[in-house]
Design an enzyme around this catalytic site. Sequence first.
Site, mmCIF file in Angstrom:
data_model
loop_
_atom_site.group_PDB
_atom_site.id
_atom_site.type_symbol
_atom_site.label_atom_id
_atom_site.label_comp_id
_atom_site.label_asym_id
_atom_site.label_seq_id
_atom_site.Cartn_x
_atom_site.Cartn_y
_atom_site.Cartn_z
ATOM 1 N N ASP A 50 51.361 48.038 41.692
ATOM 2 C CA ASP A 50 50.636 46.960 41.025
ATOM 3 C C ASP A 50 49.543 46.377 41.918
ATOM 4 O OD1 ASP A 50 49.781 44.836 39.508
ATOM 5 O OD2 ASP A 50 51.711 43.808 39.453
ATOM 6 N N ASP A 106 43.620 45.295 37.513
ATOM 7 C CA ASP A 106 45.056 45.081 37.617
ATOM 8 C C ASP A 106 45.860 46.206 36.971
ATOM 9 O OD1 ASP A 106 47.593 43.893 37.802
ATOM 10 O OD2 ASP A 106 47.276 42.684 35.998
#
Length: 365
Positions: free
Chosen positions: A253, A70
């Site tokens: 992201d 992430d």
Amino acid sequence: MTGGVSRDAGAGAPAGRNKGEQEPFPEEKAPPPSTPGLWQPGLATTWWQLAYVGTIRIGTPPQEFKVIFDTGSSDLWVPSIYCSSPACANHNVFNPLLSTTFRVSGRPIHLQYGSGTMSGFLAYDTIRFEGLVDESQAFGLSLREPGKFMEYAVFDGILGLAYPSLSLQGTIPIFDNLWKQGLIAQELFAFYLSKKEEEGSVVMFGGVDHSYYRGDLNWVPVSKPFYWQLSMDSISMNGAVIACSGGCEAIIDTGTSLLIGPSSVVLNIQKIINAKRSYSGEYMIDCSTINTLPDIVFAINGVNYPVPASAYIREGQEGTCYSNFDEGRGGLFVSDSWILGDVFLRLYFTVFNRGNDTIGLAPAV
């Protein structure tokens, strides 16, 4: 998965994210490294491309976990055997008593994400993925995962790859440790997110495999070394600006599924593409428009990055289709900020260069 840390006192910066509740495809192995010092752990894809997960192993002997790699957060955490939440009953849990290299700090931690929170404690152990062995790595072990945040997730935990400034105070994130320990050749990592479930997605550490993209990488300066944040010029359709007029900020992201923007701006885009809000809160759209709606173009650092209707419309079950735009929630969206999630990253191979604080983008193969 844009998140924040409550560093004993501080608060996180939440953002919206949709979670997949489906079983993941079997994980596929990445091809052998083509560059010395380049390691390529394979990522499995869940149904409907709502999450990309990879496997790591923690402790000695290793205990296995599925995590999201992430870029919207900086900390690593997995569930522990001491966790009392229903979410932990559905996932692999780490047992410190079985690891000879485990060290506990006793420090409580609280991590906040757009979709929920995790509370637990800080510990240290050896982390392994593919050929990399990261010793004495700080990571979190959950005691509580309240709400539905993780209960139905296809992954056990999260491995953050954002900047150290976003991590738990006094800890070194996993990528920084890989570089510090001399385990990777270059101070960068890269993502290839597959458009097709049966073809494995890849995260690369320490080098770039050029076979995953076409043409040249366009390099964009990181505007704020906290998230992987850059300055975006505009968002347009048919040559007319429909959002980000005069410029705005965007976060790249890998832990966010959709294209997330300010509420009023996203609502206007939903109107333009004729997406209607359903009872569940998602925006439904006529599937036939995939073939007729024009590209939405994200202009970044003078370069246009088209996102076609086939990407910003998601086909669900039973012939239903949904908009892949969603409204941002929380303090991050006071101004005209965006999160470019997996919808964008499936189209564009992305390099995250910590060595010179730049992001490289090129069309993915």
